[in-house]
Design a protein around this motif. Sequence first.
Motif, PDB file in Angstrom:
ATOM      1  N   LYS A 154     -20.568  23.636  24.146  1.00 55.04           N
ATOM      2  CA  LYS A 154     -21.234  23.142  23.557  1.00 55.04           C
ATOM      3  C   LYS A 154     -22.036  23.175  22.734  1.00 55.04           C
ATOM      4  CE  LYS A 154     -25.717  21.968  25.203  1.00 55.04           C
ATOM      5  NZ  LYS A 154     -26.916  22.410  26.340  1.00 55.04           N
ATOM      6  N   LYS A 155     -21.019  24.340  21.826  1.00 55.31           N
ATOM      7  CA  LYS A 155     -22.066  24.666  20.615  1.00 55.31           C
ATOM      8  C   LYS A 155     -20.673  23.929  19.710  1.00 55.31           C
ATOM      9  CE  LYS A 155     -23.146  28.684  17.045  1.00 55.31           C
ATOM     10  NZ  LYS A 155     -23.027  29.404  16.807  1.00 55.31           N
ATOM     11  N   LEU A 156     -19.220  24.315  19.590  1.00 57.20           N
ATOM     12  CA  LEU A 156     -18.286  23.358  19.271  1.00 57.20           C
ATOM     13  C   LEU A 156     -19.051  21.854  19.129  1.00 57.20           C
ATOM     14  CD1 LEU A 156     -15.433  23.957  18.138  1.00 57.20           C
ATOM     15  CD2 LEU A 156     -14.612  23.745  20.430  1.00 57.20           C
ATOM     16  N   ALA A 157     -19.229  21.385  20.387  1.00 57.47           N
ATOM     17  CA  ALA A 157     -19.491  19.908  20.296  1.00 57.47           C
ATOM     18  C   ALA A 157     -20.269  19.444  19.300  1.00 57.47           C
ATOM     19  CB  ALA A 157     -19.758  19.549  21.557  1.00 57.47           C
ATOM     20  N   GLN A 158     -20.936  20.163  19.366  1.00 53.01           N
ATOM     21  CA  GLN A 158     -22.847  20.235  18.130  1.00 53.01           C
ATOM     22  C   GLN A 158     -22.102  20.389  16.231  1.00 53.01           C
ATOM     23  OE1 GLN A 158     -24.886  23.119  19.339  1.00 53.01           O
ATOM     24  NE2 GLN A 158     -26.224  21.924  20.962  1.00 53.01           N
ATOM     25  N   GLU A 159     -20.848  21.294  16.980  1.00 52.80           N
ATOM     26  CA  GLU A 159     -20.750  21.603  15.087  1.00 52.80           C
ATOM     27  C   GLU A 159     -19.512  20.413  14.220  1.00 52.80           C
ATOM     28  OE1 GLU A 159     -22.252  24.167  13.464  1.00 52.80           O
ATOM     29  OE2 GLU A 159     -23.239  23.069  14.216  1.00 52.80           O
ATOM     30  N   ARG A 217     -20.723  27.742   7.006  1.00 53.87           N
ATOM     31  CA  ARG A 217     -20.908  27.076   8.329  1.00 53.87           C
ATOM     32  C   ARG A 217     -20.053  26.322   8.784  1.00 53.87           C
ATOM     33  NH1 ARG A 217     -25.710  22.426  10.943  1.00 53.87           N
ATOM     34  NH2 ARG A 217     -24.392  22.219  12.680  1.00 53.87           N
ATOM     35  N   VAL A 218     -18.687  25.534   7.289  1.00 58.02           N
ATOM     36  CA  VAL A 218     -17.989  25.232   8.029  1.00 58.02           C
ATOM     37  C   VAL A 218     -16.499  25.902   7.684  1.00 58.02           C
ATOM     38  CG1 VAL A 218     -16.401  23.861   6.494  1.00 58.02           C
ATOM     39  CG2 VAL A 218     -18.197  22.941   6.378  1.00 58.02           C
ATOM     40  N   LEU A 241     -17.188  27.252  11.668  1.00 62.04           N
ATOM     41  CA  LEU A 241     -16.421  25.741  12.260  1.00 62.04           C
ATOM     42  C   LEU A 241     -14.989  25.750  12.256  1.00 62.04           C
ATOM     43  CD1 LEU A 241     -16.424  23.657  13.962  1.00 62.04           C
ATOM     44  CD2 LEU A 241     -16.587  21.757  12.175  1.00 62.04           C
ATOM     45  N   LEU A 242     -14.496  26.107  11.590  1.00 62.03           N
ATOM     46  CA  LEU A 242     -13.005  26.485  11.330  1.00 62.03           C
ATOM     47  C   LEU A 242     -12.614  27.665  12.468  1.00 62.03           C
ATOM     48  CD1 LEU A 242     -12.229  26.024   7.572  1.00 62.03           C
ATOM     49  CD2 LEU A 242     -11.290  24.160   9.382  1.00 62.03           C
ATOM     50  N   GLN A 243     -13.324  28.733  12.021  1.00 58.25           N
ATOM     51  CA  GLN A 243     -13.112  29.715  13.187  1.00 58.25           C
ATOM     52  C   GLN A 243     -13.276  29.632  14.399  1.00 58.25           C
ATOM     53  OE1 GLN A 243     -15.968  32.651  11.134  1.00 58.25           O
ATOM     54  NE2 GLN A 243     -14.458  33.413   9.667  1.00 58.25           N
ATOM     55  N   MET A 244     -14.432  29.089  14.760  1.00 48.92           N
ATOM     56  CA  MET A 244     -14.768  28.507  16.170  1.00 48.92           C
ATOM     57  C   MET A 244     -13.100  27.336  16.341  1.00 48.92           C
ATOM     58  SD  MET A 244     -18.432  27.549  16.045  1.00 48.92           S
ATOM     59  CE  MET A 244     -18.692  27.001  18.100  1.00 48.92           C
ATOM     60  N   ARG A 245     -12.645  26.591  15.548  1.00 51.82           N
ATOM     61  CA  ARG A 245     -11.919  25.931  16.451  1.00 51.82           C
ATOM     62  C   ARG A 245     -10.623  27.150  16.833  1.00 51.82           C
ATOM     63  NH1 ARG A 245     -12.020  21.138  12.131  1.00 51.82           N
ATOM     64  NH2 ARG A 245     -13.214  20.198  12.852  1.00 51.82           N
ATOM     65  N   GLU A 246     -10.304  27.863  16.065  1.00 54.35           N
ATOM     66  CA  GLU A 246      -8.945  28.815  15.943  1.00 54.35           C
ATOM     67  C   GLU A 246      -8.756  29.366  16.948  1.00 54.35           C
ATOM     68  OE1 GLU A 246      -5.868  30.953  15.568  1.00 54.35           O
ATOM     69  OE2 GLU A 246      -6.620  29.467  14.943  1.00 54.35           O
ATOM     70  N   GLN A 247     -10.792  30.179  17.791  1.00 53.89           N
ATOM     71  CA  GLN A 247     -10.987  30.683  18.771  1.00 53.89           C
ATOM     72  C   GLN A 247     -10.583  29.922  20.165  1.00 53.89           C
ATOM     73  OE1 GLN A 247     -15.350  32.762  18.433  1.00 53.89           O
ATOM     74  NE2 GLN A 247     -14.632  33.257  20.356  1.00 53.89           N
ATOM     75  N   PHE A 248     -11.081  28.345  19.883  1.00 54.84           N
ATOM     76  CA  PHE A 248     -11.022  27.391  21.590  1.00 54.84           C
ATOM     77  C   PHE A 248      -9.102  27.375  21.565  1.00 54.84           C
ATOM     78  CE2 PHE A 248      -9.976  23.808  22.540  1.00 54.84           C
ATOM     79  CZ  PHE A 248     -10.696  23.510  24.505  1.00 54.84           C
ATOM     80  N   SER A 249      -8.830  26.666  20.337  1.00 58.08           N
ATOM     81  CA  SER A 249      -7.124  26.998  20.352  1.00 58.08           C
ATOM     82  C   SER A 249      -6.719  28.361  21.393  1.00 58.08           C
ATOM     83  CB  SER A 249      -6.136  26.823  19.250  1.00 58.08           C
ATOM     84  OG  SER A 249      -6.389  27.897  18.188  1.00 58.08           O
TER      85      SER A 249
END
Length: 624
Positions: free
Chosen positions: A255-260, A278-279, A282-290
Amino acid sequence: MLLGLKNAHLRIANTVLLDAAEFTLVAGERVCLVGRNGAGKSTLMRVLAGEQNLDSGELIRAQGIKLARLQQDVPAAQAGSVYDVVADGLGEIGALMAEYHQIAHAAQPDLSRLAAVQARIEAHDAWNVESQVQAVVTRLDLPADTAFAALSGGQKRRVLLGRALVSSPDVLLLDEPTNHLDIPSIAALEDLLLDFSGALIFVSHDRAFVRRLASRICDLDRGRLSNWVGGWEAYLRGKAEALHAEAREQALFDKKLAQEEAWIRKGVEARRTRSAGRVKALLQMREQFSQRRNREGDVRLAVQEAERSGRLVAQLDAVSHGFDGRELIRRLSTTILRGDKIGIIGPNGAGKTTLLGILLGQLTPDSGSVRLGSKLEVAYFDQLRAALHDEEMTAIDAVGDGREFVEIDGNRRHVISYLQDFLFTPDRARVPVRVLSGGERARLMLAQLFSKPSNLLVLDEPTNDLDMETLDLLEEQLIQYQGTVLLVSHDREFLDNVVTRSLVFEGGGTVGDYVGGHADWLRQRPAPAPVAPSPPLRPSPTPAATPPAARPALDARQRRELDALPRRIEKLEDEQAALAARMNAPDFYAGERAAIAQVEARLLEIERELAMAYARWESLEALR
């Protein structure tokens, strides 16, 4: 600590089997390793045995530790007698004793060669090894001079267990030790392992076996190892809670990733005010998701039901049948009606498959009559996997039989789509059967079985190699199935959960007919005939007397004991749960070693007390 892993990583092909895995084993523990088919349990056993190298991390072994392993598959090229194979577990000295045994038991022993071998044994001061080998052969009731190659699958596994035990190892590794064993052999194995003084790590999908033996459950899931102290029930609760917490955490993250992601895609004005931090986040969250390893989906089982059969499925009247001069079935009369779920129980070689053949009209009995019902649509699961005899065919070939689509409950489905319900990826569905694991072959057999409508399911050892989650789903489907089920199995819990009646081979050709499953049979079976007392040395005439009044099944003392047992069991289970919670605390193993050992010892003692209390409760209940 006897054995352990520290930050262990292992990848095979494209699959990560160990991902920063941690593991410790201390003296006296009995650890059951569980996980889905293909999770890497057998590979982990090879790592712990030193037979498979890690990509990185550390395998820790106590100095001088003796370790023995029973692998899942029986070696095809194992030569020699049973004695030779057991003695092989002692290495060079064992080979020497095997040679001595061969010469000494030959029809015409070579005395000069025998003397030479005796001299070598004396030089190694190794005569005590003979008693070690003989003790294991006797304890496991093995035919010492029979060729290993001539044995059945179950007998071979007992011999290989003897080879593992003969060296009195500090750590014993067992991979699916109950496969191909009948129920009496499994019960004997449980008793043997409960008496084993070393530490034990075992892989098993037999839930009753796990319940009786395991002091700790170690779960391998997506490369990570998690521990639950306190046995099977504690694991089931803890695993469910862990998966629920993981799902909730992932939902919040997503949910937080979608908001970002929505924020970063705002218009030009918003972009001017973007925070660099914040950017970066977000890049770290993308990497964590992958990098996330999502849990693989569940097997989806659905049994297709054909038009209802007639009310009568099969009727046997005074049926007898023998084989090779041995009477397997003597004057069996029984009736099977639509909707019955019949368990067929008995030791290996008793005649269970023979009885199936008679019930299906495939085999004519020596005497008696068989009447089969009408409109029977049979689906057969064969324990020998005969339907997969062509090891070059693919899963697509096995299910589709040359067709791209199959009809499932009136819906046309592509074969690959249907196989995905059984956890076959498109790539895996196209590989030859010969490269599939035992669990994959079992799931493929189920896919074949359930792709055809039926009203009579015949299942001959369907549980071998299935993981516990798939077993639970199969149980659920069989319970809901409106047709008739004939089930041969050595899995006691599976029988108890599914069948409504049991036909039990009780020896001498007798086949008993009982309501319920395996546990119900144990309660209902006839007690062994009492041994007649020896006559008195000086018999004297006694006056005739009226027969004594029938003695109550339970005397007053036994009734008090039975009434007290539930409270005692509850108290022990409460203490077990408290100790398990204490051991699962993050800082538990940071404490003093003596205190840790005291808690572990008490937990093992509680398990023994609980086992004795439950056994006593069952025996007293049987006297009611």
